[in-house]
Motif scaffolding. Structure first.
Motif, PDB file in Angstrom:
ATOM      1  N   ARG A 137       3.458 -10.996   0.420  1.00 45.63           N
ATOM      2  CA  ARG A 137       2.722 -12.262   0.353  1.00 45.63           C
ATOM      3  C   ARG A 137       1.254 -11.998  -0.017  1.00 45.63           C
ATOM      4  O   ARG A 137       0.668 -12.698  -0.842  1.00 45.63           O
ATOM      5  CB  ARG A 137       2.801 -12.929   1.729  1.00 45.63           C
ATOM      6  N   TRP A 138       0.678 -10.963   0.584  1.00 45.05           N
ATOM      7  CA  TRP A 138      -0.712 -10.596   0.306  1.00 45.05           C
ATOM      8  C   TRP A 138      -0.834  -9.944  -1.084  1.00 45.05           C
ATOM      9  O   TRP A 138      -1.686 -10.307  -1.887  1.00 45.05           O
ATOM     10  CB  TRP A 138      -1.198  -9.637   1.393  1.00 45.05           C
ATOM     11  N   TYR A 139       0.062  -9.005  -1.354  1.00 40.36           N
ATOM     12  CA  TYR A 139       0.029  -8.216  -2.593  1.00 40.36           C
ATOM     13  C   TYR A 139       0.139  -9.120  -3.832  1.00 40.36           C
ATOM     14  O   TYR A 139      -0.528  -8.895  -4.846  1.00 40.36           O
ATOM     15  CB  TYR A 139       1.207  -7.244  -2.543  1.00 40.36           C
ATOM     16  N   ASP A 140       0.968 -10.155  -3.748  1.00 34.42           N
ATOM     17  CA  ASP A 140       1.157 -11.068  -4.880  1.00 34.42           C
ATOM     18  C   ASP A 140      -0.114 -11.846  -5.212  1.00 34.42           C
ATOM     19  O   ASP A 140      -0.262 -12.344  -6.330  1.00 34.42           O
ATOM     20  CB  ASP A 140       2.304 -12.055  -4.589  1.00 34.42           C
ATOM     21  N   GLY A 141      -1.021 -11.934  -4.260  1.00 34.86           N
ATOM     22  CA  GLY A 141      -2.273 -12.645  -4.516  1.00 34.86           C
ATOM     23  C   GLY A 141      -3.364 -11.760  -5.101  1.00 34.86           C
ATOM     24  O   GLY A 141      -4.476 -12.232  -5.368  1.00 34.86           O
ATOM     25  N   LEU A 142      -3.065 -10.482  -5.313  1.00 31.87           N
ATOM     26  CA  LEU A 142      -4.076  -9.555  -5.842  1.00 31.87           C
ATOM     27  C   LEU A 142      -4.094  -9.585  -7.364  1.00 31.87           C
ATOM     28  O   LEU A 142      -3.102  -9.956  -8.005  1.00 31.87           O
ATOM     29  CB  LEU A 142      -3.763  -8.128  -5.373  1.00 31.87           C
ATOM     30  N   SER A 143      -5.209  -9.151  -7.938  1.00 35.78           N
ATOM     31  CA  SER A 143      -5.280  -9.057  -9.394  1.00 35.78           C
ATOM     32  C   SER A 143      -4.536  -7.802  -9.853  1.00 35.78           C
ATOM     33  O   SER A 143      -4.279  -6.890  -9.054  1.00 35.78           O
ATOM     34  CB  SER A 143      -6.742  -8.969  -9.832  1.00 35.78           C
ATOM     35  N   ALA A 144      -4.238  -7.746 -11.141  1.00 34.07           N
ATOM     36  CA  ALA A 144      -3.558  -6.565 -11.695  1.00 34.07           C
ATOM     37  C   ALA A 144      -4.412  -5.321 -11.488  1.00 34.07           C
ATOM     38  O   ALA A 144      -3.892  -4.249 -11.181  1.00 34.07           O
ATOM     39  CB  ALA A 144      -3.262  -6.784 -13.178  1.00 34.07           C
ATOM     40  N   ASP A 145      -5.727  -5.455 -11.628  1.00 33.73           N
ATOM     41  CA  ASP A 145      -6.625  -4.309 -11.428  1.00 33.73           C
ATOM     42  C   ASP A 145      -6.544  -3.806  -9.987  1.00 33.73           C
ATOM     43  O   ASP A 145      -6.517  -2.607  -9.732  1.00 33.73           O
ATOM     44  CB  ASP A 145      -8.079  -4.700 -11.735  1.00 33.73           C
ATOM     45  N   GLU A 146      -6.538  -4.742  -9.062  1.00 32.30           N
ATOM     46  CA  GLU A 146      -6.466  -4.361  -7.641  1.00 32.30           C
ATOM     47  C   GLU A 146      -5.140  -3.666  -7.330  1.00 32.30           C
ATOM     48  O   GLU A 146      -5.099  -2.651  -6.626  1.00 32.30           O
ATOM     49  CB  GLU A 146      -6.646  -5.601  -6.753  1.00 32.30           C
ATOM     50  N   ARG A 147      -4.080  -4.204  -7.880  1.00 29.35           N
ATOM     51  CA  ARG A 147      -2.763  -3.596  -7.625  1.00 29.35           C
ATOM     52  C   ARG A 147      -2.690  -2.188  -8.218  1.00 29.35           C
ATOM     53  O   ARG A 147      -2.079  -1.288  -7.638  1.00 29.35           O
ATOM     54  CB  ARG A 147      -1.652  -4.483  -8.180  1.00 29.35           C
ATOM     55  N   LYS A 148      -3.338  -2.016  -9.362  1.00 33.48           N
ATOM     56  CA  LYS A 148      -3.338  -0.697 -10.010  1.00 33.48           C
ATOM     57  C   LYS A 148      -4.080   0.325  -9.141  1.00 33.48           C
ATOM     58  O   LYS A 148      -3.613   1.452  -8.948  1.00 33.48           O
ATOM     59  CB  LYS A 148      -3.992  -0.817 -11.391  1.00 33.48           C
TER      60      LYS A 148
END
Ligand code: TF8
Length: 337
Positions: free
Chosen positions: A248-259
């Motif tokens: 739920r939290w991870y899906d709200g992150l930007s692609a840069d943040e997830r990277k």
């Protein structure tokens, strides 16, 4: 000289200007990420969390602030998994064995005597098999990022040295909250008592249980030698840890943040495995020094134990795990060749 100085100045300046520009050109918001774990800050788990905290800070220009919560202060593994699913906590690391209530397939890693060494384990966990299982967490509200090493598990107890399986008879042995572990140790003749790790030390101290099983690094860092006299090197299961994020939290992150999270997690995996393996080499001597009486199970005895756990293996296969177990054994054989 003058030229050299201005070149140095210019390159220094360029580096100073470019570094923050690179970070700010990315879509990264200031965030506080709560990362819970069950062992102590000074354990191999704690050291790797600290490494992850630093990597995240470095890679995000200080914006992604991870705060580690040791000693199950945010809850046991199972409580934290649920907090991640609900979105009340962002990240954690814990055993895969306690995930079986969420994704049943993880129980395949709890079967005894599968892996001969750490290299086989690394190949399987980082390869398609480990990744396929981690991906199954997505539809349950979790993101499985990387596997860390918990390690090969060994037995401790306060009653007597375990030199043959029969010595386990009647010993109240704490196991993880997982049906494979319960079947396995009841099969060896012990009385398996499922308990969360956070309740384990007190349970041993008060005599609610006589023994437990964990890697030597944990027996050291959780000071089990204070309440356990006998250590039996059995290496009956290779245990991984898995680093999880709340979907739920991870899906709200930007692609840069997830990277950044993915890269920092991969770096933490490499750090943690090396650190755990180095640390485990010192543990036996340390535990002996603390007064533990240590013995190694003979190959003949381990062979008998393999025979005795067959019913638990068959039960796992009969309850729908046959294909999965075959697939895992196939993957291990590929590495073995
Ligand atoms: C156990 C596991 C522990 C983990 C840890 C607290 O015995 O081996 O290492 O659960 O995350 O429970």
């Amino acid at each position: 000289m003058k030229l050299l100085r201005s070149v140095l100045l210019a390159t220094g300046l360029a580096a100073a200007i470019l570094a923050p520009v690179a970070a700010s050109a990315q879509d990264i918001k200031p965030r506080l990420i709560r990362f819970g774990y069950g062992l102590s800050e000074s354990s191999n788990q704690g050291r790797a969390v600290k490494f992850f905290v630093e990597e995240m800070s470095k890679r995000s220009g200080g914006k992604l602030k991870v705060k580690g919560f040791a000693d199950a202060s945010l809850g046991s593994d199972i409580q934290m998994q649920n907090a991640l699913i609900g979105g009340a906590q962002e990240m954690m690391v814990g055993s895969t064995a306690t995930l079986v209530g969420i994704v049943k397939d993880f129980a395949v890693f709890d079967l005894p005597f599968l892996f001969n060494n750490e290299q086989e384990a690394d190949a399987v966990f980082d390869g398609p098999f480990g990744q396929k299982l981690a991906a199954k967490l997505n539809e349950k509200g979790l993101v499985g990022l990387v596997y860390w090493e918990n390690g090969f598990r060994n037995l401790t107890n306060s009653k007597r040295p375990v030199e043959k399986v029969e010595d386990l008879k009647g010993i109240k042995l704490r196991v993880m909250q997982n049906p494979v572990y319960i079947d396995m140790f009841n099969g060896f003749g012990a009385n398996a008592v499922p308990l969360s790790f956070s309740e384990l030390f007190t349970a041993m101290e008060t005599g609610t249980v006589d023994g437990q099983e964990n890697p030597v690094t944990t027996i050291q860092s959780s000071k089990f030698y204070e309440v356990q006299k006998y250590l039996t090197i059995s290496k009956h299961v290779y245990s991984p840890w898995i680093v999880l994020a709340s979907k739920r939290w991870y899906d709200g992150l930007s692609a840069d943040e997830r990277k950044i999270i993915a890269e920092a997690a991969a770096a933490s995996r490499d750090f943690e495995r090396k650190d755990s393996r180095d640390a485990s080499k010192q543990s036996i001597a340390y535990l002996k020094d603390k007064g533990m009486q240590i013995n190694e199970l003979s190959d003949a005895e381990l062979g008998r134990m393999r025979e005795m756990v067959k019913p638990a293996m068959d039960k796992f296969a009969a309850e729908g795990g046959a294909d999965l177990l075959n697939e895992l054994q196939g993957e291990i054989n590929k590495v073995r060749k």
